[in-house]
Every structure is written in C-alpha cells, then in structure tokens.
Design a protein around this motif. Structure first.
Motif, PDB file in Angstrom:
ATOM      1  N   ILE A   1       0.223  13.691   3.688  1.00  0.00           N
ATOM      2  CA  ILE A   1       0.805  12.681   2.800  1.00  0.00           C
ATOM      3  C   ILE A   1       2.305  12.893   2.810  1.00  0.00           C
ATOM      4  O   ILE A   1       2.786  14.021   2.831  1.00  0.00           O
ATOM      5  N   GLY A   2       3.062  11.810   2.748  1.00  0.00           N
ATOM      6  CA  GLY A   2       4.512  11.897   2.805  1.00  0.00           C
ATOM      7  C   GLY A   2       4.993  11.264   4.088  1.00  0.00           C
ATOM      8  O   GLY A   2       4.202  10.884   4.953  1.00  0.00           O
ATOM      9  N   GLY A   3       6.304  11.159   4.227  1.00  0.00           N
ATOM     10  CA  GLY A   3       6.821  10.467   5.403  1.00  0.00           C
ATOM     11  C   GLY A   3       6.327   9.030   5.397  1.00  0.00           C
ATOM     12  O   GLY A   3       6.429   8.328   4.379  1.00  0.00           O
TER      13      GLY A   3
ATOM     14  N   VAL B   1      -0.395  13.094  -5.771  1.00  0.00           N
ATOM     15  CA  VAL B   1       0.202  13.874  -4.677  1.00  0.00           C
ATOM     16  C   VAL B   1       1.034  12.970  -3.767  1.00  0.00           C
ATOM     17  O   VAL B   1       0.491  12.173  -3.015  1.00  0.00           O
ATOM     18  N   PRO B   2       2.377  13.095  -3.800  1.00  0.00           N
ATOM     19  CA  PRO B   2       3.220  12.329  -2.879  1.00  0.00           C
ATOM     20  C   PRO B   2       3.476  13.033  -1.552  1.00  0.00           C
ATOM     21  O   PRO B   2       3.981  12.418  -0.619  1.00  0.00           O
ATOM     22  N   PHE B   3       3.155  14.336  -1.483  1.00  0.00           N
ATOM     23  CA  PHE B   3       3.392  15.084  -0.246  1.00  0.00           C
ATOM     24  C   PHE B   3       2.365  16.192  -0.130  1.00  0.00           C
ATOM     25  O   PHE B   3       2.103  16.920  -1.100  1.00  0.00           O
TER      26      PHE B   3
ATOM     27  N   GLY C   1       1.160   6.787  -6.534  1.00  0.00           N
ATOM     28  CA  GLY C   1       1.219   6.911  -7.986  1.00  0.00           C
ATOM     29  C   GLY C   1       1.655   5.655  -8.710  1.00  0.00           C
ATOM     30  O   GLY C   1       1.419   5.505  -9.913  1.00  0.00           O
ATOM     31  N   VAL C   2       2.314   4.725  -8.008  1.00  0.00           N
ATOM     32  CA  VAL C   2       2.719   3.452  -8.620  1.00  0.00           C
ATOM     33  C   VAL C   2       1.663   2.418  -8.288  1.00  0.00           C
ATOM     34  O   VAL C   2       1.367   2.166  -7.122  1.00  0.00           O
TER      35      VAL C   2
ATOM     36  N   VAL D   1       2.975  18.679  -3.199  1.00  0.00           N
ATOM     37  CA  VAL D   1       3.768  18.359  -4.387  1.00  0.00           C
ATOM     38  C   VAL D   1       2.876  17.545  -5.316  1.00  0.00           C
ATOM     39  O   VAL D   1       2.210  16.595  -4.879  1.00  0.00           O
ATOM     40  N   VAL D   2       2.844  17.917  -6.578  1.00  0.00           N
ATOM     41  CA  VAL D   2       1.983  17.245  -7.559  1.00  0.00           C
ATOM     42  C   VAL D   2       2.866  16.664  -8.662  1.00  0.00           C
ATOM     43  O   VAL D   2       3.721  17.367  -9.206  1.00  0.00           O
TER      44      VAL D   2
END
Length: 341
Positions: A147-149, A268-270, A155-156, A283-284
C-alpha cells in the motif's frame, strides 16, 4: 470540520474534491466538476484555497523500483536533545522522502530514496554514523510495497462507487524492467515533484520540449507505471489525529497474504515488506487511541500469520512525500525542483 492544528474548514464538497484528486491527481478540473455536479470554477476556487493554505498538495513522484531507486526504511536513535535537529536535517535531504519523530522523541523513522547504491551507503556508513548525537542506526531495504505509492489511501470515503469509477484511470502496464529516465523526463519530474498539477507549458519549458511532446512523454511514463500522482493532505482535517508505526514479524510464506489483508484496511496508507526480523512495516492512521486499540486487537489480532507486533506512536511528522511539514502546512523543501532519481 476543522483540525486542531489548522484554521481551514473542510465541508463535504472540499472532501469530495480531495478524494477525487486521490483517485487521479491530474484529473481535469472540468472532469472533477462534472462528476461532482458543480461548476468548473467552484472546483478551481476550492482547490486553490486548500493548496494556498498548505493543507493539500498533488505531487508527481517516481515509482522507485521502476526507475532504479534504492529505497530503505531507517530507524535512528538520538540523544534526547538532538532528535528534532537531526530529523529536521534529514528532512532537508532530497534523497529522504518521509521523516517522523516517534517514541519519547529520541527516535526517528524515515524512508530513503537514493539514486545509487554509493549514495545510499554514504548516508548509512559515513554521514549518519559521523553525527555525534546519533546513537544507533538500523536500516532495512524495502522489498515490496503493498500500500502506498500508486495505491492510494482508502481512509477518505466520500464519493460513490459510480463517481470513483468515472475518475479512475486505466491501470498501468504490468511489471516490467527498469525504466531509464532521460534529462527531459528528469526535468519534468523536478517540476511535478512540488506541483503535480503543473501545466504542460511549464513542463515543456523545464524539459526543453514542445507542449505536445511533454504531454506524450508524461502519458507514456504514467502508462508504464514509472510515475504516479500522490495527493498529500493533513489527516487531522478528516478527524484522524492518531498515527502510529506498526512493525510486524510474519513468516516469509505469509507475507503476501498479510500484505493483501492490510491493503483492505482503510486505517493503513502505507505497508511494505522489508528486510530484518520485523519484516513488515505499516503506517496506521486512526481517529484516536481507542480506535488504534481496536485496530490492533480486532484487525491485526485477527491475522493469525502475524507472529509479533511492535506499535510505536508518531509524535510529529517532519516530512511527507518529499514535502516539509510546518505545523499543519505542507511547504517546499530547500532546493526543490529536481527529483532524486
């Protein structure tokens, strides 16, 4: 909605525009306006207000493994009086994309994106060890990003499924070999690294190309999966005020399974597989400590493949996606204008 750190209010339309830019950071304002059912000028005005306030920024960034960057996760221990100064110094380096202060303010976590192995080793073996008040360094290579990139944070949740589908771009081409960026493409990325919505005339001037050629080059890089557009925003504006780093130990055979599970978690965004005993980092982002506790016990606790977990609270974000964080504002780092690729 107003964050505790910012004077900027977000209404439902602002939040919808933010999520639209998360789907496609370079989507035409006219397209966003059409999907949201408002005028072009309304979207432009709202976007400019939020960008000027420093609470959001669209960035065009290279996909590290496709363009040959050496990406590592660093965990740095400092003396109590030095962590802030060391974190600020690290944040001003162009080869470091993300910096946070954690724990009791004596530990820094950051992500490096070195252009060459020699540049990476110089940082790890010479510069950081030579810093008198750095007391410990652990470095872990990023092996696979889950997750990421290009994979955006979930989350939105404002837009409908139909609106999301109307904004989606076709997925990039499948995995391929390393892509060598030429000087013109590096110049365009230098501009996009601070303003992902820079116009084609500006990109063409920076690269010494015609506008049509600059447009074609950028489309080719996006289609090949060499670059992506990241939409950075202060999570507190959406009510998410607790951030933490999760380091987990997972059996090698289960890493892909756990990574896929985390990819379904909006908190989790990453998340990425890394080298080391704790071979997965995430990352939480949660609304508060109660929500973080529930995430740890109910979501992570439900994954039997996770053998051991370390959860570390983030007390300050110093740099995010290459942008310095000043209070709640995203600001350009010194010397912005050329990516570390």
């Amino acid at each position: 909605m107003k964050s505790q750190e910012s004077d900027v209010d977000l209404d439902d339309l602002d939040r919808a525009i933010v999520q639209a830019l998360m789907v496609d950071g370079r989507a035409a304002f006219s397209r966003i306006a059409e999907v949201l059912g408002v005028s072009d000028q309304t979207v432009i005005r709202r976007y400019r207000r939020l960008r000027t306030a420093g609470v959001l920024r669209v960035l065009g960034l290279p996909v590290g493994h496709r363009v040959g960057l050496y990406e590592s996760w660093l965990r740095i221990q400092c003396t109590p009086d030095a962590a802030v100064a060391v974190a600020d110094a690290l944040a001003r380096r162009p080869d470091i994309a993300w910096v946070t202060l954690v724990a009791g303010g004596t530990e820094i976590h950051c992500v490096t994106r070195a252009r060459t192995k020699q540049d990476r080793d110089a940082l790890l073996l010479q510069k950081l060890p030579g810093t008198r008040r750095v007391t410990g360094i652990s470095a872990f290579s990023i092996l696979r990003m889950y997750i990421g990139g290009p994979r955006r944070w979930g989350g939105v949740d404002v837009l409908t499924a139909e609106q999301l589908a109307a904004l989606e771009r076709p997925a990039p081409a499948g995995p391929g070999g390393r892509i060598e960026l030429d000087e013109a493409e590096l110049a365009m990325l230098g501009v996009l690294g601070t303003d992902g919505r820079a116009g084609y005339p500006e990109l063409a001037r920076a690269a010494g190309l015609s506008e049509s050629t600059a447009r074609r080059r950028l489309d080719q890089l996006r289609d090949a999966g060499a670059i992506y557009f990241d939409m950075e925003v202060d999570p507190a504006l959406f009510g998410f005020r607790t951030q933490a780093l999760l380091l987990a130990t997972v059996a090698p055979a289960d890493l892909a399974t756990v990574g896929a599970a985390l990819n379904t978690h909006p908190e989790v965004p990453f998340a990425a597989a890394i080298t080391g005993a704790a071979n997965l980092v995430a990352v939480v982002i949660c609304r508060d400590n109660d929500a973080l506790y529930e995430y740890l016990t109910e979501r992570i606790g439900a994954l039997p493949q996770v053998r051991q977990v370390e959860l570390i609270t983030v007390i300050r974000t110093v740099k995010r996606a290459g942008m310095l964080v000043d209070g709640s504002r995203l600001v350009d780092p010194p010397g912005a204008g050329r990516p570390e690729v």
